[in-house]
Write a protein that holds these residues in place. Sequence first.
Motif, PDB file in Angstrom:
ATOM      1  N   HIS A 118       1.316   4.032  -7.022  1.00 23.80           N
ATOM      2  CA  HIS A 118      -0.140   3.936  -7.084  1.00 23.80           C
ATOM      3  C   HIS A 118      -0.595   2.493  -6.963  1.00 23.80           C
ATOM      4  CE1 HIS A 118       1.277   3.330 -11.242  1.00 23.80           C
ATOM      5  NE2 HIS A 118       0.310   2.430 -11.279  1.00 23.80           N
ATOM      6  N   LEU A 119      -1.883   2.341  -6.800  1.00 27.25           N
ATOM      7  CA  LEU A 119      -2.538   1.036  -6.742  1.00 27.25           C
ATOM      8  C   LEU A 119      -3.500   0.972  -7.936  1.00 27.25           C
ATOM      9  CD1 LEU A 119      -4.036  -0.455  -3.474  1.00 27.25           C
ATOM     10  CD2 LEU A 119      -5.211  -0.682  -5.654  1.00 27.25           C
ATOM     11  N   SER A 120      -3.237   0.084  -8.866  1.00 25.92           N
ATOM     12  CA  SER A 120      -3.997   0.057 -10.129  1.00 25.92           C
ATOM     13  C   SER A 120      -5.401  -0.498  -9.951  1.00 25.92           C
ATOM     14  CB  SER A 120      -3.259  -0.774 -11.178  1.00 25.92           C
ATOM     15  OG  SER A 120      -2.040  -0.174 -11.548  1.00 25.92           O
ATOM     16  N   LEU A 121      -6.358   0.129 -10.665  1.00 29.03           N
ATOM     17  CA  LEU A 121      -7.742  -0.351 -10.722  1.00 29.03           C
ATOM     18  C   LEU A 121      -8.153  -0.705 -12.149  1.00 29.03           C
ATOM     19  CD1 LEU A 121      -9.535   2.132  -8.281  1.00 29.03           C
ATOM     20  CD2 LEU A 121      -8.931  -0.260  -7.843  1.00 29.03           C
ATOM     21  N   SER A 122      -7.202  -0.626 -13.074  1.00 25.65           N
ATOM     22  CA  SER A 122      -7.486  -1.000 -14.462  1.00 25.65           C
ATOM     23  C   SER A 122      -6.185  -1.335 -15.163  1.00 25.65           C
ATOM     24  CB  SER A 122      -8.193   0.144 -15.209  1.00 25.65           C
ATOM     25  OG  SER A 122      -7.262   1.107 -15.658  1.00 25.65           O
ATOM     26  N   ARG A 123      -6.305  -1.945 -16.319  1.00 27.62           N
ATOM     27  CA  ARG A 123      -5.155  -2.114 -17.199  1.00 27.62           C
ATOM     28  C   ARG A 123      -4.848  -0.771 -17.862  1.00 27.62           C
ATOM     29  NH1 ARG A 123      -5.020  -7.787 -19.507  1.00 27.62           N
ATOM     30  NH2 ARG A 123      -6.712  -8.956 -18.531  1.00 27.62           N
ATOM     31  N   GLN A 147     -17.395   5.806  -0.309  1.00 28.81           N
ATOM     32  CA  GLN A 147     -16.839   6.452   0.872  1.00 28.81           C
ATOM     33  C   GLN A 147     -15.312   6.307   0.922  1.00 28.81           C
ATOM     34  OE1 GLN A 147     -18.492   8.205   3.383  1.00 28.81           O
ATOM     35  NE2 GLN A 147     -20.309   8.085   2.092  1.00 28.81           N
ATOM     36  N   THR A 148     -14.656   7.344   1.464  1.00 30.14           N
ATOM     37  CA  THR A 148     -13.225   7.270   1.749  1.00 30.14           C
ATOM     38  C   THR A 148     -12.968   6.144   2.754  1.00 30.14           C
ATOM     39  OG1 THR A 148     -12.884   9.635   1.339  1.00 30.14           O
ATOM     40  CG2 THR A 148     -11.274   8.529   2.748  1.00 30.14           C
ATOM     41  N   PHE A 149     -11.866   5.415   2.563  1.00 30.98           N
ATOM     42  CA  PHE A 149     -11.552   4.315   3.482  1.00 30.98           C
ATOM     43  C   PHE A 149     -10.044   4.115   3.573  1.00 30.98           C
ATOM     44  CE2 PHE A 149     -12.002   2.505  -0.729  1.00 30.98           C
ATOM     45  CZ  PHE A 149     -10.980   1.565  -0.820  1.00 30.98           C
ATOM     46  N   ASP A 150      -9.637   3.302   4.543  1.00 25.40           N
ATOM     47  CA  ASP A 150      -8.218   2.995   4.746  1.00 25.40           C
ATOM     48  C   ASP A 150      -7.941   1.540   4.388  1.00 25.40           C
ATOM     49  OD1 ASP A 150      -7.491   5.539   5.744  1.00 25.40           O
ATOM     50  OD2 ASP A 150      -8.274   4.999   7.718  1.00 25.40           O
ATOM     51  N   CYS A 151      -6.755   1.301   3.844  1.00 27.68           N
ATOM     52  CA  CYS A 151      -6.302  -0.066   3.630  1.00 27.68           C
ATOM     53  C   CYS A 151      -4.855  -0.167   4.120  1.00 27.68           C
ATOM     54  CB  CYS A 151      -6.427  -0.493   2.166  1.00 27.68           C
ATOM     55  SG  CYS A 151      -5.604   0.556   0.978  1.00 27.68           S
ATOM     56  N   VAL A 152      -4.342  -1.382   4.185  1.00 30.79           N
ATOM     57  CA  VAL A 152      -2.987  -1.611   4.693  1.00 30.79           C
ATOM     58  C   VAL A 152      -2.199  -2.395   3.653  1.00 30.79           C
ATOM     59  CG1 VAL A 152      -1.593  -2.715   6.485  1.00 30.79           C
ATOM     60  CG2 VAL A 152      -3.736  -1.574   7.101  1.00 30.79           C
ATOM     61  N   VAL A 153      -0.997  -1.918   3.370  1.00 30.20           N
ATOM     62  CA  VAL A 153      -0.098  -2.544   2.398  1.00 30.20           C
ATOM     63  C   VAL A 153       1.084  -3.142   3.158  1.00 30.20           C
ATOM     64  CG1 VAL A 153       1.346  -2.133   0.380  1.00 30.20           C
ATOM     65  CG2 VAL A 153      -0.787  -0.862   0.648  1.00 30.20           C
ATOM     66  N   GLU A 154       1.400  -4.405   2.854  1.00 30.88           N
ATOM     67  CA  GLU A 154       2.478  -5.026   3.639  1.00 30.88           C
ATOM     68  C   GLU A 154       3.290  -6.065   2.880  1.00 30.88           C
ATOM     69  OE1 GLU A 154       3.018  -7.173   7.986  1.00 30.88           O
ATOM     70  OE2 GLU A 154       1.206  -7.556   6.824  1.00 30.88           O
ATOM     71  N   LYS A 155       2.660  -7.117   2.381  1.00 30.83           N
ATOM     72  CA  LYS A 155       3.360  -8.310   1.918  1.00 30.83           C
ATOM     73  C   LYS A 155       4.152  -8.090   0.620  1.00 30.83           C
ATOM     74  CE  LYS A 155       2.574 -13.169   0.808  1.00 30.83           C
ATOM     75  NZ  LYS A 155       1.556 -14.232   0.609  1.00 30.83           N
ATOM     76  N   PRO A 156       5.502  -8.279   0.636  1.00 33.31           N
ATOM     77  CA  PRO A 156       6.304  -8.138  -0.589  1.00 33.31           C
ATOM     78  C   PRO A 156       6.008  -9.276  -1.573  1.00 33.31           C
ATOM     79  CG  PRO A 156       7.681  -8.013   1.389  1.00 33.31           C
ATOM     80  CD  PRO A 156       6.343  -8.541   1.809  1.00 33.31           C
ATOM     81  N   VAL A 174      -3.225  -5.991   2.315  1.00 34.85           N
ATOM     82  CA  VAL A 174      -3.661  -7.078   3.199  1.00 34.85           C
ATOM     83  C   VAL A 174      -4.936  -6.728   3.956  1.00 34.85           C
ATOM     84  CG1 VAL A 174      -1.343  -8.037   3.455  1.00 34.85           C
ATOM     85  CG2 VAL A 174      -2.124  -6.260   5.050  1.00 34.85           C
ATOM     86  N   GLN A 175      -5.315  -5.449   3.963  1.00 35.69           N
ATOM     87  CA  GLN A 175      -6.575  -5.028   4.583  1.00 35.69           C
ATOM     88  C   GLN A 175      -7.248  -3.992   3.687  1.00 35.69           C
ATOM     89  OE1 GLN A 175      -6.316  -3.764   8.709  1.00 35.69           O
ATOM     90  NE2 GLN A 175      -4.723  -5.274   9.161  1.00 35.69           N
ATOM     91  N   GLY A 176      -8.591  -4.032   3.643  1.00 33.87           N
ATOM     92  CA  GLY A 176      -9.336  -3.097   2.802  1.00 33.87           C
ATOM     93  C   GLY A 176      -9.664  -3.657   1.436  1.00 33.87           C
ATOM     94  N   LEU A 177      -9.500  -4.974   1.265  1.00 35.63           N
ATOM     95  CA  LEU A 177      -9.697  -5.602  -0.043  1.00 35.63           C
ATOM     96  C   LEU A 177     -11.146  -5.514  -0.522  1.00 35.63           C
ATOM     97  CD1 LEU A 177      -7.470  -8.772   0.482  1.00 35.63           C
ATOM     98  CD2 LEU A 177      -6.975  -6.811  -0.983  1.00 35.63           C
ATOM     99  N   ASP A 178     -12.095  -5.702   0.376  1.00 35.62           N
ATOM    100  CA  ASP A 178     -13.513  -5.687  -0.019  1.00 35.62           C
ATOM    101  C   ASP A 178     -13.916  -4.338  -0.613  1.00 35.62           C
ATOM    102  OD1 ASP A 178     -13.816  -8.283   0.773  1.00 35.62           O
ATOM    103  OD2 ASP A 178     -14.684  -7.804   2.733  1.00 35.62           O
ATOM    104  N   LYS A 179     -13.445  -3.253  -0.011  1.00 36.25           N
ATOM    105  CA  LYS A 179     -13.816  -1.930  -0.510  1.00 36.25           C
ATOM    106  C   LYS A 179     -13.096  -1.603  -1.819  1.00 36.25           C
ATOM    107  CE  LYS A 179     -15.147  -0.097   3.975  1.00 36.25           C
ATOM    108  NZ  LYS A 179     -14.942   0.951   5.007  1.00 36.25           N
ATOM    109  N   LEU A 180     -11.891  -2.126  -1.977  1.00 37.70           N
ATOM    110  CA  LEU A 180     -11.183  -1.954  -3.252  1.00 37.70           C
ATOM    111  C   LEU A 180     -11.906  -2.704  -4.368  1.00 37.70           C
ATOM    112  CD1 LEU A 180      -7.436  -2.235  -2.156  1.00 37.70           C
ATOM    113  CD2 LEU A 180      -8.565  -0.210  -3.109  1.00 37.70           C
ATOM    114  N   LYS A 181     -12.467  -3.861  -4.043  1.00 36.80           N
ATOM    115  CA  LYS A 181     -13.208  -4.639  -5.049  1.00 36.80           C
ATOM    116  C   LYS A 181     -14.451  -3.889  -5.517  1.00 36.80           C
ATOM    117  CE  LYS A 181     -11.648  -9.204  -3.528  1.00 36.80           C
ATOM    118  NZ  LYS A 181     -12.028 -10.484  -2.857  1.00 36.80           N
ATOM    119  N   ILE A 182     -15.068  -3.121  -4.614  1.00 42.86           N
ATOM    120  CA  ILE A 182     -16.239  -2.322  -5.002  1.00 42.86           C
ATOM    121  C   ILE A 182     -15.836  -1.257  -6.026  1.00 42.86           C
ATOM    122  CG2 ILE A 182     -17.944  -0.654  -4.169  1.00 42.86           C
ATOM    123  CD1 ILE A 182     -18.003  -2.208  -1.526  1.00 42.86           C
TER     124      ILE A 182
END
Length: 261
Positions: A118-123, A147-156, A174-182
């Motif tokens: 998963h990708l955490s949005l809270s502690r 809205q549903t959106f896409d992001c890209v995961v890459e950098k170890p 590495v992509q989709g950071l702005d929408k994750l911040k919302i």
Amino acid sequence: MSLVNYSSDSSSSSEADDHSSPPAKRVFRENVAELPLPIPTGLLETFKQKDLQDDSSKHGGRQRSFAHVKGNWATFVHVPCSDEFLSWLNPAMPKLFEYLEKRRGSKPFMSCARDGLHLSLSRVVPIQHHLITPLIKELTQKLETSQTFDCVVEKPRIYRNDDKSRSFLSLDVVQGLDKLKILLCAVDKVFVDFGLPKFYKEASFHVSVGWTLGELAPLSAKEEHDLISLLHLESSGGLPLTVHRVVCKTGNKLHNISLAT
């Protein structure tokens, strides 16, 4: 003329009543001790207080991030990884772990897939049971219009937990950071309203794929390049991750919040 003797009639009536309805017995309790009814064993065990001792050896050496308090539930908000994401990543995980174990001489890595990538949005925070329903309701109201959106995961990258007892091999978004911040801002606002701590000040969106005990140093440029090669990400441009729902996990229960399509 006949005379009516009311007192005589009344007396007769009273006597008849005495014969038909015997007087109630009086119960004297002055010297009788009232014994409490026994409590069923099952009910007694339900409310019995127990001292819970954490045994890290039963959890691969993991320690609680906060002390257990009866009535509190460990809670956190996250974006679950899709089946497609997992099918791409799972075959490569043993190679990633083997590479770091040999290069760093670290203790064995354990996969995070067991608990759900998963990708955490809270502690992870403790919350009292009676607050779970209103918390979920407030999160739903804040998130369901996104809205549903896409992001890209890459950098170890290597992350460490707060007490530095464990290190995590993770992949940064590495992509989709702005929408994750919302989404994060919405979660932070709800948490503050409930007296819960916000996410980390320097938020870094990532998916942890494995962990090991101890504190590992950051990846070198060569290690980062080698791990990307093992994942075959050089030509693909990263792993796509569709964000179409957010999950609030309380204890072992998952509360799904669907995003707008």
